[in-house]
Each structure stands twice: as structure tokens, then as C-alpha cells.
Motif scaffolding. Structure first.
Motif, PDB file in Angstrom:
ATOM      1  N   PHE A  79       0.855  -1.179   0.000  1.00 13.70           N
ATOM      2  CA  PHE A  79       0.000   0.000   0.000  1.00 13.70           C
ATOM      3  C   PHE A  79       0.893   1.231   0.000  1.00 13.70           C
ATOM      4  N   SER A  80       0.494   2.258  -0.757  1.00 18.29           N
ATOM      5  CA  SER A  80       1.270   3.486  -0.813  1.00 18.29           C
ATOM      6  C   SER A  80       0.337   4.682  -0.711  1.00 18.29           C
ATOM      7  N   ALA A  81       0.737   5.686   0.057  1.00 21.33           N
ATOM      8  CA  ALA A  81      -0.062   6.899   0.185  1.00 21.33           C
ATOM      9  C   ALA A  81       0.108   7.762  -1.062  1.00 21.33           C
ATOM     10  N   PHE A  82      -0.992   8.102  -1.710  1.00 25.99           N
ATOM     11  CA  PHE A  82      -0.980   9.028  -2.837  1.00 25.99           C
ATOM     12  C   PHE A  82      -1.592  10.370  -2.450  1.00 25.99           C
ATOM     13  N   GLU A  83      -2.138  10.434  -1.256  1.00 26.05           N
ATOM     14  CA  GLU A  83      -2.675  11.664  -0.684  1.00 26.05           C
ATOM     15  C   GLU A  83      -2.153  11.789   0.744  1.00 26.05           C
ATOM     16  N   GLY A  84      -2.042  13.008   1.236  1.00 29.50           N
ATOM     17  CA  GLY A  84      -1.640  13.210   2.615  1.00 29.50           C
ATOM     18  C   GLY A  84      -0.175  12.894   2.853  1.00 29.50           C
ATOM     19  N   ALA A  85       0.135  12.522   4.098  1.00 35.67           N
ATOM     20  CA  ALA A  85       1.518  12.240   4.479  1.00 35.67           C
ATOM     21  C   ALA A  85       2.050  11.021   3.731  1.00 35.67           C
ATOM     22  N   PRO A  86       3.319  11.020   3.331  1.00 36.68           N
ATOM     23  CA  PRO A  86       3.888   9.876   2.604  1.00 36.68           C
ATOM     24  C   PRO A  86       4.034   8.653   3.508  1.00 36.68           C
ATOM     25  N   LYS A  87       3.745   7.495   2.939  1.00 39.35           N
ATOM     26  CA  LYS A  87       3.889   6.246   3.686  1.00 39.35           C
ATOM     27  C   LYS A  87       3.763   5.070   2.722  1.00 39.35           C
ATOM     28  N   ILE A  88       4.541   4.036   2.964  1.00 35.69           N
ATOM     29  CA  ILE A  88       4.412   2.765   2.246  1.00 35.69           C
ATOM     30  C   ILE A  88       4.381   1.655   3.282  1.00 35.69           C
ATOM     31  N   ILE A  89       3.434   0.737   3.128  1.00 39.44           N
ATOM     32  CA  ILE A  89       3.384  -0.448   3.990  1.00 39.44           C
ATOM     33  C   ILE A  89       3.376  -1.685   3.109  1.00 39.44           C
ATOM     34  N   ARG A  90       4.283  -2.599   3.416  1.00 40.38           N
ATOM     35  CA  ARG A  90       4.349  -3.878   2.714  1.00 40.38           C
ATOM     36  C   ARG A  90       3.992  -5.004   3.684  1.00 40.38           C
ATOM     37  N   LEU A  91       3.252  -5.969   3.180  1.00 38.19           N
ATOM     38  CA  LEU A  91       2.882  -7.152   3.958  1.00 38.19           C
ATOM     39  C   LEU A  91       3.476  -8.374   3.263  1.00 38.19           C
ATOM     40  N   TRP A  92       4.434  -9.016   3.907  1.00 36.52           N
ATOM     41  CA  TRP A  92       4.970 -10.276   3.381  1.00 36.52           C
ATOM     42  C   TRP A  92       4.146 -11.405   3.994  1.00 36.52           C
ATOM     43  N   CYS A  93       3.534 -12.207   3.121  1.00 37.80           N
ATOM     44  CA  CYS A  93       2.552 -13.185   3.593  1.00 37.80           C
ATOM     45  C   CYS A  93       2.777 -14.569   2.990  1.00 37.80           C
ATOM     46  N   LYS A  94       2.172 -15.540   3.641  1.00 35.74           N
ATOM     47  CA  LYS A  94       1.992 -16.879   3.080  1.00 35.74           C
ATOM     48  C   LYS A  94       0.559 -16.933   2.581  1.00 35.74           C
ATOM     49  N   GLY A  95       0.403 -17.003   1.264  1.00 33.39           N
ATOM     50  CA  GLY A  95      -0.923 -16.868   0.678  1.00 33.39           C
ATOM     51  C   GLY A  95      -1.577 -18.190   0.332  1.00 33.39           C
ATOM     52  N   THR A  96      -2.908 -18.185   0.349  1.00 35.75           N
ATOM     53  CA  THR A  96      -3.707 -19.356  -0.007  1.00 35.75           C
ATOM     54  C   THR A  96      -4.835 -18.921  -0.933  1.00 35.75           C
ATOM     55  N   VAL A  97      -5.041 -19.681  -2.004  1.00 36.40           N
ATOM     56  CA  VAL A  97      -6.104 -19.396  -2.963  1.00 36.40           C
ATOM     57  C   VAL A  97      -7.340 -20.221  -2.612  1.00 36.40           C
ATOM     58  N   HIS A  98      -8.490 -19.552  -2.498  1.00 39.42           N
ATOM     59  CA  HIS A  98      -9.768 -20.224  -2.283  1.00 39.42           C
ATOM     60  C   HIS A  98     -10.614 -19.984  -3.531  1.00 39.42           C
TER      61      HIS A  98
END
Length: 229
Positions: A79-98
Motif C-alpha cells: 500500500f502506498s499513500a498518494f494523498e496526505g503524508a507519505p507512507k508505504i506499507i508492505r505485507l509479506w505473507c503466506k498466501g492461499t487461494v480459495h
């Protein structure tokens, strides 16, 4: 400055819920395979707990994320902020498809995405168990003003019948651009075998797999010629 943590804080969750766009990154195990990055919109992301997330996946022309997750389960969501204060958050995950129609899919769709229950073209719901959360500055990301969600994809899918969607999956979503089977089409048994062969090839290497295949072919020729006992 980059900071890392094991789960989402309440502040993280509140900020993520305000975002209108996120990106999903996956890759195959093969070193020659192509890394994929997909942008995602709509109200399709949910936080289930500080350690678990889910998002709804609509039918598209590619099937990279699904095939990569079936193969190795690795997924990064950004996720990246395109409005307001700058910020990036990354989530490293183990994913599962349903996949659509599965018991878990029905459960999650009812609980998390009831507004999509009657919509044609929902392909799967992907869940992610968070391994690590990373936050960075995003000082160089430009500012954009959000206008509205595009309706093009939803309008396109609304014109399709379930049967036409399944046909589309068969024609366009049966495998990744690197040839990894998606396991979402009707031909599940052959897809499963191809998937296992693909995974084995990457585990042992194409040369080793070629040697095994050559040995099997040689034995077959010898048996047919009466040379092998």
C-alpha cells in the motif's frame, strides 16, 4: 527510515482501510520465471486480524498470482499513500487461494464480501498469513487525487453468463505465462499432474528431469523391442 514488525498495529489497519489501491507481487520458483506485479482496486481488501488478511479477486486476462501461490505460497502486498503524508506499507505473507465454489470461498464471500455474491466473474478469494510488516517513507511517490473506481471490469463481467466465464477461464486462465497450471479450470486432474511435474522440474533442475525422462523412454523402447527382461 524502514521499520519492521510481526503484525499490523491498529494504526496500520486504520490507514490501510483508507487506501483505494494496493499492489500484489508474486513470483514462480524458477529463476527464469517472470515476477508479477498486479494493481488492485474496488472495495476488495479485508483485514481479518493483526496477522491475517484477505482480498477478493475478479476474473482478468492473467492468472499469475493464483498460479504462483499454488506453486509456492509467497506473496507481497503493498500500500502506498498518494494523498496526505507519505507512507508505504508492505505485507509479506503466506498466501492461499480459495477458488470460486469452494467451501472456504463461500464462507469468506458471505462474511467479507456479501456485495459480490450475485456478481458474475469472481474468481477466488485469497487469504494471507502475515509473516512480517514493513513500513517505509515513500517520499518520492507523487501525489494523486482520487476520483472514483473504474466500472469497466464490473460492467464487462456483468454481461457474461457463468458458463461464458468458465469458458474464458479455460481459454485464458488455464496457465501462467510461464506455463504453470492454474488448477482453476475443469481439467483439474491433468492440471494437477502438470503442476507437479513443473514443481519437480524446478526442484531437481531441467537437466535431471531430462535424464529421468530419457531413462523412462529408453526402458520403454527396450521393453517394446524385447531387450529388457
Amino acid at each position: 527510515m524502514v521499520t519492521f514488525r510481526n503484525e499490523l498495529t491498529e494504526q496500520d489497519q486504520a490507514w490501510i482501510n483508507e487506501q483505494k489501491l494496493f499492489f500484489v507481487g508474486t513470483a514462480p520458483l524458477s529463476s527464469s520465471g517472470r515476477v508479477n506485479l498486479s494493481p488492485k482496486g474496488y472495495d476488495a481488501f479485508r483485514i481479518l486480524s493483526p496477522k491475517k488478511i484477505a482480498y477478493l479477486e475478479l476474473t482478468g486476462s492473467g492468472i499469475e498470482t493464483v498460479t504462483h501461490l499454488h506453486e509456492n505460497g509467497r506473496i507481497t502486498i503493498m500500500f502506498s499513500a498518494f494523498e496526505g503524508a507519505p507512507k508505504i506499507i508492505r505485507l509479506w505473507c503466506k498466501g492461499t487461494v480459495h477458488p470460486a465454489g469452494s467451501n472456504e470461498f463461500v464462507k469468506f464471500q458471505k462474511e467479507l464480501f456479501p456485495e459480490f455474491i450475485d456478481k458474475v466473474g469472481v474468481r477466488s478469494i485469497i487469504t494471507g498469513d502475515i509473516i512480517e510488516v514493513g513500513q517505509s517513507c515513500g517520499f518520492g511517490v507523487p501525489l494523486y487525487e482520487y476520483k472514483e473506481p473504474r466500472q469497466v471490469l464490473l460492467n464487462y463481467l456483468a454481461k457474461k453468463t457463468p458458463e461464458k466465464i468458465e469458458t474464458y477461464w479455460e481459454e485464458k486462465n488455464s496457465k501462467s505465462i510461464d506455463g504453470i497450471p492454474s488448477q482453476l479450470t475443469r481439467n483439474n486432474s491433468s492440471n494437477w499432474l502438470l503442476y507437479k511435474l513443473h514443481s519437480w522440474r524446478d526442484a531437481v533442475g531441467p537437466l535431471a528431469l531430462g535424464v529421468v525422462a530419457g531413462s523412462v523412454i529408453t526402458v520403454g523402447i527396450m521393453k517394446s523391442s524385447g531387450l529388457a527382461k
